[in-house]
Enzyme design. Structure first.
Site, mmCIF file in Angstrom:
data_model
loop_
_atom_site.group_PDB
_atom_site.id
_atom_site.type_symbol
_atom_site.label_atom_id
_atom_site.label_comp_id
_atom_site.label_asym_id
_atom_site.label_seq_id
_atom_site.Cartn_x
_atom_site.Cartn_y
_atom_site.Cartn_z
ATOM 1 N N GLU A 72 -10.460 34.659 -61.689
ATOM 2 C CA GLU A 72 -10.159 35.884 -62.345
ATOM 3 C C GLU A 72 -11.376 36.435 -62.084
ATOM 4 O O GLU A 72 -12.143 37.940 -62.021
ATOM 5 C CB GLU A 72 -9.420 36.096 -63.532
ATOM 6 C CG GLU A 72 -10.550 36.171 -64.421
ATOM 7 C CD GLU A 72 -10.757 35.205 -65.503
ATOM 8 O OE1 GLU A 72 -10.146 33.929 -64.350
ATOM 9 O OE2 GLU A 72 -12.022 34.580 -66.141
ATOM 10 N N HIS B 167 -12.518 30.125 -63.559
ATOM 11 C CA HIS B 167 -12.119 31.594 -63.857
ATOM 12 C C HIS B 167 -11.807 31.928 -62.029
ATOM 13 O O HIS B 167 -13.135 32.719 -61.670
ATOM 14 C CB HIS B 167 -13.447 32.372 -64.705
ATOM 15 C CG HIS B 167 -13.094 32.190 -66.002
ATOM 16 N ND1 HIS B 167 -12.781 32.366 -66.799
ATOM 17 C CD2 HIS B 167 -14.232 31.323 -66.411
ATOM 18 C CE1 HIS B 167 -12.408 31.844 -68.373
ATOM 19 N NE2 HIS B 167 -13.686 30.964 -67.773
ATOM 20 N N CYS C 51 -9.360 27.459 -67.815
ATOM 21 C CA CYS C 51 -10.188 27.462 -68.849
ATOM 22 C C CYS C 51 -9.696 26.598 -70.123
ATOM 23 O O CYS C 51 -9.367 25.313 -69.994
ATOM 24 C CB CYS C 51 -11.073 28.846 -69.173
ATOM 25 S SG CYS C 51 -12.597 28.195 -70.101
#
Ligand SMILES: Nc1ncnc2c1ncn2[C@@H]1O[C@H](COP(=O)(O)OP(=O)(O)O)[C@@H](O)[C@H]1O
Ligand SMILES: Nc1ncnc2c1ncn2[C@@H]1O[C@H](COP(=O)(O)OP(=O)(O)O)[C@@H](O)[C@H]1O
Ligand SMILES: [Mg+2]
Ligand SMILES: [Mg+2]
Lengths: 395, 1080
Positions: A369, A367, A252
């Protein structure tokens, strides 16, 4: 009945609703998020610092708030806008209602708003500054405050949310020691780094390259975070000095910083990507990942020198441009050797991932994650681990 | 990857007739699939036995075979057409099963047909519970504990180990067929045997029960590059134990955190990969333990399903269309999203509204059936509603159901008279009334926790319901104010509910609303929560700020759809509405569709120019008209639901196109209609109206027994009965119908031994275009919807046919019909009687259109908009009048009945309609066409085997003899119950007498269940009693032995046998295009 709440946008849009969360007044950049689930993760994601988040899914609060699904120590959004704020929640993990959580966090929210209308407005006009207030009853006065507030461009918010002092995360006996430059890191990134065999030392955003290099890390992680990447000058400089000395992985804002460090530009998207359903294509394999996004800026490669193919249009990329590369991976020349475009967004063809193979660095705009969002991209943590392994083997 | 180049022709299998568990959704998916294949330039071949489908319209395929979907007939089509590929995933379980059988028989290999969409291995891994379990366990996914058994004995051992309750599931069954919950050892044997009998391979699974857990479904798609996306998540309101098809379902899932949702998503993707569905959509069901989050996988369907149709409508992501593209080689990221145009299909739709599906039940049609919901699906249709909140969507869905409810209670429904204790008692077991009972219990002060414990419904849903209830209570107390009105509308309250709550009339509430400018706005279904611009006007209403309806460029016409499928109203009316939309588009109008049935083609956003997914109530339709300002509204094509609105719409100043409410009323009010017939000098059965039991008995004597009794002004043959004696009539008028001056009953002389026939035609004010005349195979007294029928008529003289045509013309002219008209006749003792006239689309329009190649509903639509039949004829849009009489093929319609779903229900036909769907048999002779229709309906007449069991009512014994002699000629041997055997012997037919059930063993039942019989002929001699006939019929149904319950049906079967049992007879298949020649 509680007092009414007002939402005002810089274009003069005024919407009424009920307070949801704390009473008071808040200013910020108004953005929308299209994720159906995951409001708790959104609220606690430091990348939303300075932003008033509109949830497009109407029911928010259905499963309450629990102890596990936080992405940082507290609520980060500047304000929260929902159609239907749900009080009576149901989940075996829930500890309290969302409205109480917001209230305790002192975050001002509004509910009962035609969030679809708001979203359509933000989509056509672009993100705007705005305010929510439960105290100011005069829309004109609130609009005045909005117009006087700063915008997002040029704001270095990453340093505002970064950790003041270093701390560690993950198992002590991990295979790798990784430095994470914290621009507002999400907890799940740390969890997944730990899961990939890393002990992570989370460092303040302004940590210098020398300090990092002195730490004996096998890898450096550039975290996500809020604000305009171009404004985070120190970190860009730090990254530039680290490139080639240690493997780097960015997510990001960290991706934008890596891009800037390598000589690319960044630009502000009209209304950004915020949601958990964005298709990202990994050019190497042709596979599509459904991914989690939260960004208002993106990397622009048009200022670099293209190697064996056309340059992308200014301010992004396009389907036609990518097709012109005839299935080859677009490559560019940078001071750090070749830069490869590794991932693109299939909705608007923005740059979603890049790699500097010669200096052992890569990053993604989205992202992996998740939290919230699908788990399709977790392999990237494995790639970071491999990169560090290869690097160790070479040293 | 672009489209595959090694395939030129594709064979698609449909799903056949509408049955419980497999309904109109497969016409929707099939139609989408065919469109894609045609657009891609393939030669498309279709096999489907259901004539009421859009997909079998000749323009949707290159070769359309209206043939039974059985291995034998599909093989015949393959031999003839030599397709390169077979796509079996659009036709439900039926298509999948046939594809597997063909593959197992080596036929696909022999003819080099590639199975696309799903491989046999993948289908087996998903459908064979053993392989499924192994596959899931290997992939690391948890299932409920379970074991297989092949006999009741084994079952007992396993049950002792797993403990009760247990779930029984037969392998290879659809819609939960044969599966059930066993609560204790006493039920085990019966239920296991039932399951074994229903499994295609005689295997059942005994499974640990997870009753009361939360049930979820994910709709997943995967392409050949292994990209996989979840299109939609669905949460069931009802906990595990109520079949998802019978459950209220909600999209998206409401009570999962992102963490749990994503883990479920991970499991779903693991599942589709492990099963090996290479391209296409799958439906995966999960159960989640509410107190721990433990998650198990319940099943996966490797094909387009009912849920995927729902998910497509709920999200705007057309699963069947995309699955078809994937099957022919495309990948998700190559397929554009029609709605946004700038994005591709490789994403996951996100919603900014809530979708609620509510199933529709018709238990009142089967009074003997158990209305408790379980693991076997019992619903006959469904509605879907969208709103910005669950509350709004739920209320809209409940008023869409066409069950006389205006929302979640507060409308004077039967539960409003119940006390809390009674509600609680009734809620202990789930029934179709449960949500009204829940609302009532909440109203009376029951707590969410208590109700959640009692019913297993998640507290979240209950607390949402409580908010509706609280508002209702406060409205009743405080009345309507500008702010309470606005709040109530946002909670989804209908004007009717508000009227009821505040003692006003519906129009008054509407006027109050209008004076406040309180009208709904329309939002758009766009797959992306407004992130991208939507180009498809697919709307739903809500009460908010901004409306997204765009001004139109062409004049608009609103078509009112048919609402939920129900017994008595199936897919046929949707078919007509779709044709209207097509015709309007051809004529240059913008077609605006309003409907609430997610299973249908009409609610595909591709079908019309604008789609409003809205309840078919006066309030909702008026709001659409206000937003669209149409030229006019078509209300006569969608069956009863829109028809009921005609008068109110007209009163509110909306222009109705075609036949007006006055004409409809004149036809439906039996007295007015009788007067009209008298004026026209047309014969009708003698009739009388009675307001008391005594009067009924008196009048019946006057018109003469037997009589047909029914309540006044009730449609769809509800609560209609034949009384042969005063005793039977007395029972009916006293118990069943509660006769009173407000609710009189009609008494018609019942025409015995009458041949029934019906005409479907279009009238334009001057000319009549007759689509065709259908002769019923069963005699009058069997509802026209349940009777088999044939076109052209086989037993009517042309002069009678002309008499019918002329009567139809005069009735249409007298009523003032503009559009479709259907007239039903009975021919008794050489005289023609008019039974009824329906100045609207009838159930038989699609059948006749398909058999003759003339699209009657399209023609009617043009007439409604002012075109003249003569012009259409001149322009070549319709063939010359009467050309249907020249057609060479014979088309037989057979009704498909849901008796297997309702154990305990007698299988007799009568004047009440019970069928769920229909099939068509198409051949060169009546016998063959009838045989095909029986095969398509699932009870094939046997090619070999000539043993008939006869048990006839006394009045039928003599009349049966000609058919019996014919059977004897054909070499049949006879079993018969004592009286029938005697009658046969007297006529010189050898018959072996068999015992009745009450006379000990071996008896008729033993013969049937032991497979000793190939045909059963049993005409009932009374109604509602558990006599021998009942056991014989039920056993024949269960054993799948062809059964005739009428003499006429038996005669038709005999003729079919005569054809089929000729030496060397093979089913001959011919496509619709070949049969209709140039006309198509
Ligand atoms: N182990 C179980 N315990 C309790 N209920 C079950 C169990 N398995 C299935 N059910 C219920 O039975 C229904 C039908 O089962 P399912 O496997 O989905 O079969 P079908 O093929 O009919 O869809 C489910 O929707 C669920 O409500
Ligand atoms: N007078 C009659 N004599 C014999 N059968 C009748 C008579 N009237 C109606 N029927 C039978 O009952 C069925 C249903 O009656 P109908 O008036 O058509 O009601 P619906 O409105 O349900 O179609 C008919 O299809 C026909 O078979
Ligand atoms: Mg199921
Ligand atoms: Mg009728």
């Amino acid at each position: 009945m509680r007092a009414a709440a007002l939402l005002v946008l810089e274009d003069g849009t005024v919407l009424g609703g009920e307070p949801f969360g704390a009473e008071g007044e808040t200013l910020g950049e108004v953005v929308f998020n299209t994720s159906i689930t995951g409001y708790q993760e959104v609220l606690t994601d430091p990348s939303y610092h300075g932003q008033i988040v509109v949830m497009t899914y109407p029911h928010v609060g259905n499963y309450g708030v629990n102890e596990e699904d936080t992405e940082s120590s507290r609520v980060r959004v500047a304000g929260f806008v929902v159609r239907e704020g749900v009080e009576e929640y149901s989940s075996w993990r829930a500890r309290k209602s969302l409205s109480r959580y917001l209230e305790e966090a002192g975050v001002v929210g509004i509910r009962g708003v035609d969030t679809r209308m708001l979203t359509r407005r933000l989509r056509t006009a672009g993100v705007m500054r705005g305010a929510i207030s439960t105290v100011e009853k005069d829309p004109a006065a609130l609009l005045g405050k909005v117009l006087a507030s700063p915008g997002m461009v040029g704001r270095n918010l990453a340093e505002e949310v970064s950790t003041p002092s270093a701390y560690e995360w993950g198992p002590e006996d991990a295979s790798f020691l990784v430095a994470a430059l914290d621009f507002g890191v999400k907890t799940n990134i740390l969890r997944l780094l730990a899961g990939a065999g890393c002990r992570v030392r989370v460092l303040p955003a302004r940590t210098s390259a020398e300090e990092v290099l002195a730490g004996g890390y096998q890898g450096v992680f550039l975290s996500n975070g809020p604000g305009d990447p171009a404004a985070v000058r120190t970190a860009i400089e730090t990254t530039r000095r680290l490139l080639g000395r240690v493997p780097i992985f960015g997510i990001c804002l960290g991706h934008q910083i890596l891009g800037l460090a390598a000589g690319a530009r960044t630009y502000k998207l009209k209304f950004g990507h915020r949601g958990t359903n964005q298709p990202v294509k990994r050019l190497e394999t042709g596979r599509v990942e459904v991914s989690s996004h939260n960004h208002g800026f993106a990397v622009d490669l048009s200022g670099l020198e293209a190697l064996g193919g056309p340059l992308p249009p200014r301010g992004g990329a396009s389907r036609e441009w990518l097709l012109a590369w005839q299935g080859r991976i677009p490559r560019f020349q940078t001071p750090f050797g070749i830069l490869e475009l590794t991932h693109v967004n299939l909705n608007d063809f923005t740059v979603e991932g890049l790699r500097l193979p010669e200096v052992g660095a890569f990053s993604v705009q989205y992202h992996p994650e998740a939290s919230p969002g699908p788990h399709d991209s977790r392999y990237l943590f494995g790639l970071f681990r491999e990169l560090m392994e290869v690097n160790l083997a070479q040293v | 990857m672009p489209r595959c180049e090694d395939i030129e022709s594709v064979l698609v299998l449909g799903s056949g007739p509408i049955v419980i568990g497999q309904a109109a959704e497969f016409d929707y998916s099939g139609t989408q699939g065919l469109k894609v294949l045609k657009d891609e330039g393939f030669r498309v071949i279709l096999v489907n036995s259901n004539p009421a489908t859009i997909m079998t319209d000749p323009e949707f395929a290159d070769a359309t075979y209206i043939e039974p979907i059985t291995p034998e007939h599909v093989a015949a089509v393959i031999r003839k057409e030599r397709p390169d590929a077979l796509l079996p995933t659009l036709g439900g379980q039926t298509a999948l099963n046939v594809a597997v059988e063909l593959a197992e028989a080596g036929l696909l290999e022999e003819f080099g047909v590639e199975l696309v969409g799903a491989s046999v291995e993948a289908i087996r891994r998903a459908e064979d519970r053993r392989l499924f379990k192994e596959t899931m366990e290997r992939a690391g996914l948890a299932l409920p504990r379970s074991a297989w058994v092949y006999s009741p004995g084994e079952a007992k051992r396993v049950a002792d180990e797993l403990g009760y309750p247990l779930v029984i599931r037969p392998s290879f069954m659809l819609g939960g067929g044969g599966s059930s919950v066993v609560f204790g050892p006493e039920e085990l044997e019966e239920k296991v045997s039932w399951g074994l009998a229903n499994s295609r391979i005689g295997e059942v699974l005994l499974e640990e029960s997870v009753l009361g857990w939360k049930e979820f479904e994910l709709e997943v798609m995967r392409d050949a590059a292994d990209n996989a996306v979840v299109v939609c998540s669905i949460e069931n309101f009802d906990p595990m134990g109520v079949h998802t098809g019978d459950s209220i379902t909600v999209a998206p899932a409401q009570t999962l955190t992102d963490r749990e949702y994503q883990e479920m998503r991970d499991d779903a993707l693991t599942c589709i990969r492990a099963i090996g569905v290479e391209t296409g959509g799958s439906n995966i069901q999960f159960a989640v333990e509410p107190s721990t989050g433990r998650r198990v996988i319940i099943e996966m369907n490797p094909r387009v399903s009912r849920s995927s149709a729902l998910a497509s409508k709920a999200t705007g992501f057309p699963i069947a269309k995309i699955a078809t593209k994937l099957a022919v080689g495309y990948t998700l990221d190559e397929i554009p999203n029609d709605i946004t145009r700038e994005t591709y299909a490789s994403f996951e739709p996100t919603l900014d509204y809530v979708v609620v599906k509510v199933p529709r039940f018709d238990f009142e049609k089967f009074p003997e059936a158990d209305p408790v919901l379980g693991t076997q699906m019992k619903s006959v249709g469904e509605v879907m509603a969208m709103g910005r909140t669950f509350k709004e969507a739920l209320q809209k869905a409940l008023r869409s159901l066409e069950k006389g409810r205006a929302g979640l209670g507060f409308d004077g429904g039967p539960e409003s008279r119940l006390g809390l204790e009674e509600c609680i008692r009734r809620l202990a077991r789930p029934t179709p009334e449960r949500f009204f009972l829940l609302a009532r219990a909440l109203e009376l002060g029951a707590s969410v926790e208590e109700l959640a414990r009692l019913t297993g419904v998640d507290p979240w849903f209950l607390s949402q319901m409580r908010q509706i209830v609280e508002e209702g209570k406060s409205l009743a107390r405080m009345g309507l104010t500008p702010s309470s009105l606005a709040r109530a509308k946002r909670l989804g309250f209908s004007d009717l509910q508000l009227a009821h709550l505040t003692g006003k009339r519906e129009e008054e509430v509407r006027a109050a609303r209008d004076s406040l400018g309180l009208w709904p706005v329309y939002k758009t279904v766009d797959t992306c929560a407004a992130e991208f611009e939507a180009h498809t006007p697919y709307h739903y209403s809500t009460y908010e700020e901004e409306s997204e309806v765009r001004p139109g460029s062409r004049p608009r016409v609103v078509v009112l759809g048919a609402g939920p499928n129900r017994i008595g109203q199936g897919i046929e009316f949707d078919y007509c509405c779709v044709h209207a939309a097509f015709a309007l588009k051809e004529m240059g109008y913008e077609a605006v569709m309003v409907n609430c049935n997610p299973e249908t083609v009409s609610t595909d956003y591709d079908t019309s120019d604008r789609l409003y997914f809205e309840p078919l109530t006066l309030e909702d339709v008026l709001a659409v008209c206000r937003a669209e300002e149409p030229l006019g509204v078509i209300a006569t094509l969608g069956g009863q639901s829109p028809l009921k609105l005609a008068k109110g719409l007209e009163q509110a100043g909306v222009k109705l196109l075609g036949t007006g409410p006055e004409a409809i009323d004149r036809a439906e009010d039996r007295e007015r209609f009788a007067r009209l017939l008298d004026e026209l000098g047309l014969r009708r059965p003698p009739y009388a109206l009675a307001s008391s039991p005594a009067e009924a008995l008196k009048e019946a004597r006057r018109v003469g027994y037997p009589v047909l009794v029914r309540p006044s002004y009730v449609l769809g043959g509800r609560a209609m009965e034949i009384a042969y004696t005063p005793e039977e009539l007395a029972r009916y008028v006293e118990a069943a119908a509660a006769v009173s001056p407000e609710h009189p009953v009609y008494i018609d002389a019942f025409l015995e031994d009458a041949v029934e026939a019906e005409v479907d035609a279009v009238f334009d004010g001057e000319d009549l275009y007759v689509g065709g005349v259908l002769e019923h195979i069963e005699e009058a007294g069997i509802h026209s919807g349940d009777s088999a029928a044939v076109l052209p008529p086989q037993g009517l003289s042309w002069s009678v046919v002309e008499e019918m045509e002329e009567a139809t013309r005069r009735i249409a002219a007298a009523l003032g019909v503009r559009g479709l008209v259907n007239v039903q006749f009975a021919l008794a003792g050489g005289e023609l009687y008019v039974l009824e006239a329906n100045p609207r689309a009838s159930r038989t329009v699609p059948f006749i259109s398909k058999a003759t190649g003339v699209p009657l509903a399209k023609v009617a639509t043009r007439v409604m908009l002012g075109e003249r039949l003569r012009e259409l004829w001149r322009a070549g849009l319709i063939p010359a009048p009467g050309s249907w009489k020249e057609q060479r093929h014979v088309a037989v319609k057979e009704a498909v009945l849901p008796f297997l779903r309702f154990p305990g229900v007698d299988t007799v036909l009568g004047p009440e309609m019970k069928s769920t769907g229909e099939v068509m048999g198409l051949a060169d002779s009546f016998g063959e066409a009838f045989a095909k229709s029986q095969e398509a309906a699932g009870t094939p007449l046997r090619r070999r085997g000539r043993r008939v069991l006869c048990s006839l009512a006394d009045r039928d014994k003599g009349r049966f003899l000609p058919a019996a002699l014919r059977l004897k000629e054909l070499g049949f041997s006879f079993y018969a119950t004592a009286g029938t055997a005697r009658a046969l012997r007297e006529a010189g037919i050898e018959a072996e007498a068999v015992k009745k059930v009450s006379e000990g063993h071996p008896n008729a039942l033993d013969l049937i269940l032991g497979g000793e019989v190939d045909l059963v002929i049993n005409t009932p001699s009374g109604r509602g009693t558990r006599r021998d006939g009942y056991y014989i019929r039920t056993a024949a149904w269960r054993a799948g032995i062809p059964l005739s319950t009428t003499l006429a049906g038996a005669r038709a079967a005999v003729e079919a046998f005569a054809r089929m049992q000729q030496k060397g007879w093979e089913p001959r298949v011919l496509s619709l295009q070949e049969r209709l020649g140039g006309k198509g």
